[in-house]
Every structure is written in structure tokens, then in C-alpha cells.
Write an enzyme that holds these catalytic residues in place. Structure first.
Site, PDB file in Angstrom:
ATOM      1  N   HIS A  52       1.718  13.636  -5.584  1.00 37.66           N
ATOM      2  CA  HIS A  52       2.179  15.017  -5.756  1.00 37.66           C
ATOM      3  C   HIS A  52       3.455  15.034  -6.596  1.00 37.66           C
ATOM      4  O   HIS A  52       4.268  14.098  -6.527  1.00 37.66           O
ATOM      5  CB  HIS A  52       2.446  15.628  -4.378  1.00 37.66           C
ATOM      6  CG  HIS A  52       2.584  17.108  -4.376  1.00 37.66           C
ATOM      7  ND1 HIS A  52       3.790  17.738  -4.635  1.00 37.66           N
ATOM      8  CD2 HIS A  52       1.692  18.093  -4.140  1.00 37.66           C
ATOM      9  CE1 HIS A  52       3.622  19.039  -4.570  1.00 37.66           C
ATOM     10  NE2 HIS A  52       2.359  19.296  -4.271  1.00 37.66           N
ATOM     11  N   TYR A 112       4.259  29.342  -2.447  1.00 38.45           N
ATOM     12  CA  TYR A 112       5.693  29.258  -2.165  1.00 38.45           C
ATOM     13  C   TYR A 112       6.048  30.319  -1.120  1.00 38.45           C
ATOM     14  O   TYR A 112       5.524  31.430  -1.148  1.00 38.45           O
ATOM     15  CB  TYR A 112       6.502  29.507  -3.433  1.00 38.45           C
ATOM     16  CG  TYR A 112       6.318  28.460  -4.508  1.00 38.45           C
ATOM     17  CD1 TYR A 112       6.682  27.131  -4.299  1.00 38.45           C
ATOM     18  CD2 TYR A 112       5.804  28.806  -5.757  1.00 38.45           C
ATOM     19  CE1 TYR A 112       6.535  26.178  -5.303  1.00 38.45           C
ATOM     20  CE2 TYR A 112       5.658  27.857  -6.764  1.00 38.45           C
ATOM     21  CZ  TYR A 112       6.015  26.546  -6.530  1.00 38.45           C
ATOM     22  OH  TYR A 112       5.871  25.617  -7.519  1.00 38.45           O
TER      23      TYR A 112
END
Length: 220
Positions: free
Chosen positions: A184, A64
Site C-alpha cells: 500500500h 477518507y
């Protein structure tokens, strides 16, 4: 580099001039830019899950890129950080699959300590710049890690979410391992087959079948 059994399995990498040259580039990035995760958490996945303990591998893309989020485990964020959309969808599937209540924290350390290696293919990223360290050299290391895990005598479950992770399947050739694939969990693709894929119950059924302790997926 790691401080556990991974160092022996990866010594050919650590000693190579190519890796030393690459890591010098990474250190320079930390010295000149804001890079995530914090430098002492780059190898957190390997530190928390030694080679001999690995029962499950969840492959992510890169960390992230928001402030305070990444701490070295794929899909995981530090406690107290807002849970990202992909992880929210993972939690939704976890509830639908095993009726485990949706956690209030995004810290997946408890999974790592049970043998779930949460490995990003790329281990660092520039702040607010996704994929900024892709093709810099991390993939050579993480591909090698997968190849080393492929050699394990004990069965391992490889959970490959999305096309990027599925590309790693070519390194998993040992027939006693188990590969689980789906789209995903991101909001863009979760409804195309991630929801309803039941990766958590499938993983535990496989582990039990092979006389291995199942994962307690409830976040502690």
C-alpha cells in the site's frame, strides 16, 4: 442508481431485497450521523467511469473520514483539500515512474474520465471513524462489480495496492486482464515495495500492447 451502463450490469443487485434492506441502513446512517462522502457522491466512481469505458481499476479500502475529503473516488480528495499522505506517495511514485510533476491538487477526476475506475471496497464511512462501515454490506456490491469487470471482453488493468486490495485478486480470473500488485502507498508500507513498483508505466505499456489508448496520468 447510477444513470449509465452500470445500471444494466448491476440490475440484479439494485432489484434484490437484500440490497434494498442494506441501503435502508445506509440511508438511516446519513440521517443520524455525519457520513462521508456526501450522499450524492457515494457512486461517483461508477458515474464518472461507465462500464464500457473501464480500462484500469484502482481498488481502495474505504473513503477518507475527514471533513471535506472524500468525494467518491478511491485515494482522491476534493480540490483545495490537503493531499493525504498515501496520495502524496502515489504522486512521488508517479514522478519517479513517468517524471510527471507532482500535482498541487488531490482531485483525480481526470483519471476517472479516461477510464480509471477508482473503486473503494467500502463506499461510506462515519466521520473520524475509519473502517466504520466495513462488513456492513458494501463488500458484496463491490465484489460483484469486480466479478462483472472480470467478464469484460476488452483487457483491464487491476492495480491492487496492499493486502486488503490483493484479496480481490481471486475474482480476477480472466487471463486477458492484467493484475499489478504492490504494498500500500501509505507511509507505513510505501518503502516496502510500493516505491519503485512503476504501476503507471506498466499500465500504459499493457494498454498500448492491447491497442488501447494509454492513460494521461498528469492531473489536469
Amino acid at each position: 442508481m447510477i444513470g449509465n451502463s452500470w445500471d444494466e450490469h448491476l440490475k440484479i443487485i439494485w432489484r434484490s431485497q437484500g440490497f434494498k434492506n442494506f441501503y435502508h441502513i445506509i440511508e438511516n446512517e446519513y440521517n443520524t450521523k455525519t457520513i462521508y462522502p456526501p450522499k450524492d457522491h457515494i457512486f461517483e466512481a461508477l458515474k464518472l467511469t461507465p462500464y464500457e469505458n473501464v480500462k484500469v481499476v484502482i481498488i481502495g479500502q474505504d473513503p477518507y473520514h475527514g471533513e471535506g475529503e472524500a468525494h467518491g473516488l478511491s485515494f482522491s480528495v476534493q480540490d483545495g483539500i490537503k493531499i493525504p499522505p498515501s496520495l502524496q506517495n502515489i504522486y512521488k511514485e508517479l514522478y519517479d515512474d513517468l517524471k510527471i510533476p507532482i500535482p498541487t491538487t488531490g482531485d483525480l477526476t481526470s483519471w476517472a474520465k479516461q477510464g480509471v475506475l477508482m473503486l473503494n471496497a467500502v463506499l461510506t464511512v462515519v466521520k473520524d471513524t475509519p473502517a466504520s462501515h466495513r462488513n456492513l454490506g458494501w463488500e458484496l456490491l463491490t465484489d460483484y462489480i469486480i466479478k462483472v469487470l472480470n467478464q469484460k471482453d476488452t483487457p483491464v488493468v487491476f492495480i491492487l495496492w496492499g493486502n486488503f486490495a490483493k484479496e480481490k485478486a481471486k475474482y480476477i480470473t480472466n487471463p486477458h486482464h492484467y493484475i499489478i500488485t504492490s504494498p500500500h502507498p501509505s507511509p507505513f508500507s510505501a518503502r516496502s515495495g510500493f516505491f519503485g513498483s512503476k504501476p503507471f508505466s506498466k499500465t500504459n505499456a499493457f494498454l498500448i500492447k492491447n491497442h488501447l489508448e494509454p492513460i494521461d496520468w498528469q492531473i489536469k
